[in-house]
Design a protein around this motif. Structure first.
Motif, PDB file in Angstrom:
ATOM      1  N   THR A 265      62.372  66.803  24.268  1.00 48.84           N
ATOM      2  CA  THR A 265      62.183  67.242  25.639  1.00 48.84           C
ATOM      3  C   THR A 265      61.064  66.409  26.251  1.00 48.84           C
TER       4      THR A 265
ATOM      5  N   SER B  67      66.945  72.796  19.424  1.00 49.98           N
ATOM      6  CA  SER B  67      67.174  72.952  20.852  1.00 49.98           C
ATOM      7  C   SER B  67      68.597  73.445  21.081  1.00 49.98           C
TER       8      SER B  67
ATOM      9  N   TYR C 116      71.016  70.557  21.909  1.00 48.64           N
ATOM     10  CA  TYR C 116      70.979  69.416  20.992  1.00 48.64           C
ATOM     11  C   TYR C 116      72.362  68.779  20.840  1.00 48.64           C
TER      12      TYR C 116
END
Length: 277
Positions: free
Chosen positions: A80, A93, A96
Motif C-alpha cells: 500500500t 491484503s 492482493y
C-alpha cells in the motif's frame, strides 16, 4: 520462456532506458533501503490493466546493467501507500493480486547489458467482486557464490513493479482535505483523499500565496493515492539552510490532474496557517 532480448551497449544504457521505458533503474538502495548498488532494473515501474472476462495480460522488462550474467526470480507481495511513509509492503491484503498472477518465466538468467521481457497473466476467480486487485512484483537477484563455511556471498538486489488489475466499472474520486507545513522536515504537504474504488497516479500544479503575493509555486510529478485511502503529498522541500515559511496565513491553490493527457482535473483552494513558535 524469454519473450524478448535486446543488447544494450554500456555507454548508452542510461539514455536507452530513459527513452525505451520513460523510467529508470532502481536498486534495493533506492526502493527498499538495502545496500545493493544498482545492478538490476525493471520497467515499467507501474502497470495498470483492465480485466476482460476475468483475465488480463501484460509484460515487464528485466534489465541487467552489469557486465556479468545475472540470475533472477520473480515473486509478489501485497503493498500500500501509507499517508506519511509512502510505499509499504504488507503481510496481507483483501485486494492482493498475487494469488491470481502467473509468470513466464518465473526464474531467468539475464546476460550482461540485456533487457528481457517476462509475461504476466492475471486469472481472477469468477467469484471475486468488482474492484481493484494489486501487488508489487519483485525481481530479485539469485546469488550462487558460497564461501568455505557454506555462507552465501554477494549482494542481493531487488526492484519492484506495482501492478493494478481492475475488474468492472471502477474509478478514483479525489478530494483535497487540507494543507500543512512540516516545520521539522521543512516540507509543504497536501493531504489528498481517494474515496473511489480505484487507485490513481495524480500530478499536482500548485501556488502558495500570501494575500496577492505568490510565495512558492511548482509541479509535483504523478504520485500514487491508493483506493479508499489518503496520502500526504510533499509539494516542496525547502533547501537545507534556508528559512522555513514565516508564521502567518497562506492560501494553497492548484489543480490535481490524472488520466490520459491529464484529462481529469480537480481544482483546489485550501488555507494554511503557520503559528508563532
Amino acid at each position: 520462456m524469454v519473450l524478448f532480448s535486446k543488447k544494450i551497449k554500456p555507454p548508452l544504457q542510461a539514455a536507452w532506458k530513459a527513452f525505451q521505458y520513460g523510467s529508470w533503474v532502481l536498486s534495493a538502495t533506492l526502493l527498499f533501503g538495502g545496500s545493493a548498488q544498482a545492478q538490476l532494473g525493471a520497467a515499467p515501474l507501474v502497470v495498470e490493466v483492465e480485466a476482460n472476462r476475468g483475465q488480463a495480460q501484460t509484460m515487464i522488462n528485466v534489465i541487467n546493467t552489469t557486465d556479468t550474467p545475472l540470475r533472477a526470480r520473480i515473486y509478489t507481495e501485497p503493498f500500500t501507500y501509507e499517508r506519511d511513509s509512502g510505499f509499504q509492503t504488507l503481510s496481507s491484503s483483501p485486494n492482493y493480486l498475487g494469488s491470481y498472477l502467473q509468470f513466464s518465466p518465473q526464474e531467468l538468467t539475464v546476460p550482461p547489458g540485456v533487457s528481457r521481457r517476462v509475461r504476466m497473466r492475471a486469472l481472477l476467480a469468477p467469484s471475486l467482486p468488482d474492484g481493484e486487485y494489486r501487488a508489487v512484483v519483485f525481481t530479485e537477484t539469485l546469488n550462487e557464490d558460497w564461501n568455505g563455511s557454506g555462507k552465501k556471498l554477494g549482494i542481493t538486489a531487488r526492484v519492484g513493479t506495482t501492478v493494478y488489475v481492475r475488474k468492472g466499472d471502477i474509478s478514483p474520486n479525489l478530494t483535497v482535505n487540507s494543507a500543512s507545513f512540516n516545520l521539522k522536515e521543512n516540507q509543504l504537504q497536501l493531504l489528498v483523499q481517494n474515496t473511489g474504488d480505484a487507485s490513481v497516479r495524480s500530478s499536482v500544479n500548485w501556488e502558495l500565496k500570501q494575500g496577492e503575493t505568490v510565495i512558492k509555486s511548482g509541479e509535483l510529478p504523478a504520485s500514487t493515492i491508493i483506493a479508499q485511502s489518503d496520502r500526504n503529498l510533499i509539494l516542496n522541500n525547502f533547501q537545507a539552510g534556508t528559512s522555513s515559511l514565516s508564521p502567518g496565513n497562506y492560501q494553497l491553490i492548484g489543480e490535481l490532474t490524472w488520466g490520459e493527457d491529464n484529462s481529469n482535473k480537480v481544482p483546489f483552494s485550501v488555507n494554511l496557517t503557520i503559528p508563532e513558535n
